[in-house]
Design a protein around this motif. Sequence first.
Motif, PDB file in Angstrom:
ATOM      1  N   ASP A   1       0.866  -1.171   0.000  1.00  0.00           N
ATOM      2  CA  ASP A   1       0.000   0.000   0.000  1.00  0.00           C
ATOM      3  C   ASP A   1       0.905   1.224   0.000  1.00  0.00           C
ATOM      4  O   ASP A   1       1.063   1.886  -1.003  1.00  0.00           O
ATOM      5  N   LYS A   2       1.587   1.466   1.136  1.00  0.00           N
ATOM      6  CA  LYS A   2       2.507   2.603   1.221  1.00  0.00           C
ATOM      7  C   LYS A   2       3.955   2.202   0.933  1.00  0.00           C
ATOM      8  O   LYS A   2       4.748   3.010   0.488  1.00  0.00           O
ATOM      9  N   LEU A   3       4.308   0.950   1.235  1.00  0.00           N
ATOM     10  CA  LEU A   3       5.686   0.496   0.987  1.00  0.00           C
ATOM     11  C   LEU A   3       5.939   0.340  -0.501  1.00  0.00           C
ATOM     12  O   LEU A   3       5.048  -0.070  -1.252  1.00  0.00           O
ATOM     13  N   GLN A   4       7.166   0.632  -0.903  1.00  0.00           N
ATOM     14  CA  GLN A   4       7.594   0.417  -2.285  1.00  0.00           C
ATOM     15  C   GLN A   4       8.462  -0.839  -2.305  1.00  0.00           C
ATOM     16  O   GLN A   4       9.615  -0.801  -1.853  1.00  0.00           O
ATOM     17  N   PRO A   5       7.943  -1.963  -2.787  1.00  0.00           N
ATOM     18  CA  PRO A   5       8.660  -3.241  -2.712  1.00  0.00           C
ATOM     19  C   PRO A   5      10.058  -3.202  -3.326  1.00  0.00           C
ATOM     20  O   PRO A   5      10.978  -3.811  -2.794  1.00  0.00           O
ATOM     21  N   ASP A   6      10.241  -2.468  -4.420  1.00  0.00           N
ATOM     22  CA  ASP A   6      11.546  -2.428  -5.083  1.00  0.00           C
ATOM     23  C   ASP A   6      12.573  -1.601  -4.311  1.00  0.00           C
ATOM     24  O   ASP A   6      13.749  -1.593  -4.649  1.00  0.00           O
ATOM     25  N   LYS A   7      12.161  -0.925  -3.255  1.00  0.00           N
ATOM     26  CA  LYS A   7      13.079  -0.123  -2.444  1.00  0.00           C
ATOM     27  C   LYS A   7      13.463  -0.811  -1.135  1.00  0.00           C
ATOM     28  O   LYS A   7      14.327  -0.325  -0.406  1.00  0.00           O
ATOM     29  N   LEU A   8      12.824  -1.931  -0.804  1.00  0.00           N
ATOM     30  CA  LEU A   8      13.108  -2.616   0.458  1.00  0.00           C
ATOM     31  C   LEU A   8      14.505  -3.218   0.454  1.00  0.00           C
ATOM     32  O   LEU A   8      15.003  -3.657  -0.585  1.00  0.00           O
ATOM     33  N   GLU A   9      15.124  -3.232   1.647  1.00  0.00           N
ATOM     34  CA  GLU A   9      16.468  -3.791   1.803  1.00  0.00           C
ATOM     35  C   GLU A   9      16.468  -4.781   2.956  1.00  0.00           C
ATOM     36  O   GLU A   9      15.717  -4.640   3.914  1.00  0.00           O
ATOM     37  N   VAL A  10      17.326  -5.801   2.859  1.00  0.00           N
ATOM     38  CA  VAL A  10      17.495  -6.791   3.924  1.00  0.00           C
ATOM     39  C   VAL A  10      18.870  -6.577   4.539  1.00  0.00           C
ATOM     40  O   VAL A  10      19.856  -6.397   3.818  1.00  0.00           O
ATOM     41  N   TYR A  11      18.923  -6.602   5.879  1.00  0.00           N
ATOM     42  CA  TYR A  11      20.193  -6.465   6.587  1.00  0.00           C
ATOM     43  C   TYR A  11      20.324  -7.569   7.621  1.00  0.00           C
ATOM     44  O   TYR A  11      19.342  -7.961   8.253  1.00  0.00           O
ATOM     45  N   ARG A  12      21.546  -8.045   7.786  1.00  0.00           N
ATOM     46  CA  ARG A  12      21.837  -8.967   8.879  1.00  0.00           C
ATOM     47  C   ARG A  12      22.033  -8.139  10.142  1.00  0.00           C
ATOM     48  O   ARG A  12      22.676  -7.089  10.121  1.00  0.00           O
ATOM     49  N   LEU A  13      21.481  -8.614  11.234  1.00  0.00           N
ATOM     50  CA  LEU A  13      21.576  -7.922  12.512  1.00  0.00           C
ATOM     51  C   LEU A  13      22.569  -8.642  13.411  1.00  0.00           C
ATOM     52  O   LEU A  13      22.641  -9.871  13.399  1.00  0.00           O
ATOM     53  N   GLU A  14      23.315  -7.878  14.185  1.00  0.00           N
ATOM     54  CA  GLU A  14      24.225  -8.438  15.179  1.00  0.00           C
ATOM     55  C   GLU A  14      23.531  -8.404  16.531  1.00  0.00           C
ATOM     56  O   GLU A  14      22.855  -7.422  16.858  1.00  0.00           O
ATOM     57  N   VAL A  15      23.685  -9.457  17.319  1.00  0.00           N
ATOM     58  CA  VAL A  15      23.087  -9.497  18.648  1.00  0.00           C
ATOM     59  C   VAL A  15      24.148  -9.091  19.662  1.00  0.00           C
ATOM     60  O   VAL A  15      25.203  -9.730  19.753  1.00  0.00           O
ATOM     61  N   ARG A  16      23.859  -8.005  20.401  1.00  0.00           N
ATOM     62  CA  ARG A  16      24.774  -7.498  21.437  1.00  0.00           C
ATOM     63  C   ARG A  16      23.953  -7.014  22.621  1.00  0.00           C
ATOM     64  O   ARG A  16      22.975  -6.286  22.434  1.00  0.00           O
ATOM     65  N   ASN A  17      24.370  -7.402  23.805  1.00  0.00           N
ATOM     66  CA  ASN A  17      23.732  -6.928  25.041  1.00  0.00           C
ATOM     67  C   ASN A  17      22.213  -7.133  25.047  1.00  0.00           C
ATOM     68  O   ASN A  17      21.456  -6.256  25.459  1.00  0.00           O
ATOM     69  N   GLY A  18      21.759  -8.274  24.526  1.00  0.00           N
ATOM     70  CA  GLY A  18      20.343  -8.597  24.559  1.00  0.00           C
ATOM     71  C   GLY A  18      19.478  -7.818  23.589  1.00  0.00           C
ATOM     72  O   GLY A  18      18.266  -7.740  23.742  1.00  0.00           O
ATOM     73  N   ARG A  19      20.101  -7.215  22.577  1.00  0.00           N
ATOM     74  CA  ARG A  19      19.359  -6.475  21.564  1.00  0.00           C
ATOM     75  C   ARG A  19      19.968  -6.727  20.198  1.00  0.00           C
ATOM     76  O   ARG A  19      21.110  -7.160  20.073  1.00  0.00           O
ATOM     77  N   ARG A  20      19.215  -6.424  19.159  1.00  0.00           N
ATOM     78  CA  ARG A  20      19.695  -6.588  17.778  1.00  0.00           C
ATOM     79  C   ARG A  20      20.129  -5.227  17.242  1.00  0.00           C
ATOM     80  O   ARG A  20      19.444  -4.230  17.470  1.00  0.00           O
ATOM     81  N   GLU A  21      21.257  -5.205  16.543  1.00  0.00           N
ATOM     82  CA  GLU A  21      21.826  -3.954  16.049  1.00  0.00           C
ATOM     83  C   GLU A  21      22.290  -4.089  14.601  1.00  0.00           C
ATOM     84  O   GLU A  21      22.713  -5.155  14.169  1.00  0.00           O
ATOM     85  N   VAL A  22      22.229  -2.972  13.896  1.00  0.00           N
ATOM     86  CA  VAL A  22      22.857  -2.870  12.582  1.00  0.00           C
ATOM     87  C   VAL A  22      23.664  -1.573  12.603  1.00  0.00           C
ATOM     88  O   VAL A  22      23.195  -0.541  13.074  1.00  0.00           O
ATOM     89  N   PHE A  23      24.908  -1.641  12.114  1.00  0.00           N
ATOM     90  CA  PHE A  23      25.884  -0.566  12.244  1.00  0.00           C
ATOM     91  C   PHE A  23      26.206   0.043  10.883  1.00  0.00           C
ATOM     92  O   PHE A  23      26.507  -0.676   9.926  1.00  0.00           O
ATOM     93  N   PHE A  24      26.149   1.364  10.813  1.00  0.00           N
ATOM     94  CA  PHE A  24      26.531   2.091   9.601  1.00  0.00           C
ATOM     95  C   PHE A  24      27.586   3.121   9.966  1.00  0.00           C
ATOM     96  O   PHE A  24      27.492   3.789  10.995  1.00  0.00           O
ATOM     97  N   SER A  25      28.603   3.260   9.113  1.00  0.00           N
ATOM     98  CA  SER A  25      29.670   4.214   9.345  1.00  0.00           C
ATOM     99  C   SER A  25      29.870   5.053   8.096  1.00  0.00           C
ATOM    100  O   SER A  25      29.845   4.532   6.978  1.00  0.00           O
ATOM    101  N   ARG A  26      30.086   6.324   8.292  1.00  0.00           N
ATOM    102  CA  ARG A  26      30.377   7.205   7.159  1.00  0.00           C
ATOM    103  C   ARG A  26      31.833   7.053   6.722  1.00  0.00           C
ATOM    104  O   ARG A  26      32.191   7.405   5.622  1.00  0.00           O
ATOM    105  N   LYS A  27      32.643   6.525   7.628  1.00  0.00           N
ATOM    106  CA  LYS A  27      34.037   6.248   7.286  1.00  0.00           C
ATOM    107  C   LYS A  27      34.120   4.838   6.720  1.00  0.00           C
ATOM    108  O   LYS A  27      33.160   4.094   6.732  1.00  0.00           O
TER     109      LYS A  27
END
Length: 146
Positions: free
Chosen positions: A70-96
């Motif tokens: 409806d509102k989502l654009q299927p061709d723009k969706l991305e899949v990321y692997r998440l890292e589990v740290r300290n009881g939570r899931r994280e994804v990390f991005f760096s400009r460097k």
Amino acid sequence: MRSFERPEIYRASAPQPDVPYLIHADSLVPTEVGEAREEGKKDDIIYVIAGAASTVKTPLASPIFLLQADKLQPDKLEVYRLEVRNGRREVFFSRKKRKTARPIRLSVHPLGESVYRLEVDETLENGEYSITPPGGSNQVFCFSVY
């Protein structure tokens, strides 16, 4: 014709538009819908999702999803692997040029009016994953591969 290629079967079975559903044989399993919290430090951004593991699990290393958009654009969706740290899931991005998350390729196949089959193009290792729209949205659709 395989059942997931017939969108009329799933229109009534997919009660929520804009939620990717895992296809498991002849059933649909909604992904875990959530919101990632953004934490930033200088040139780094970490998106955090509560909980160490998704409640939605699949044994399929190359999962297939069904989405009534409806509102989502299927061709723009991305899949990321998440890292589990300290009881939570994280994804990390760096400009460097340090280790940063990279999207996993997702193929989009239209099945009918606003109904799409989404296929992960790579074999996924066991772990936590998220489907997310890019650019400013913190909406996440999580699942685990076991």
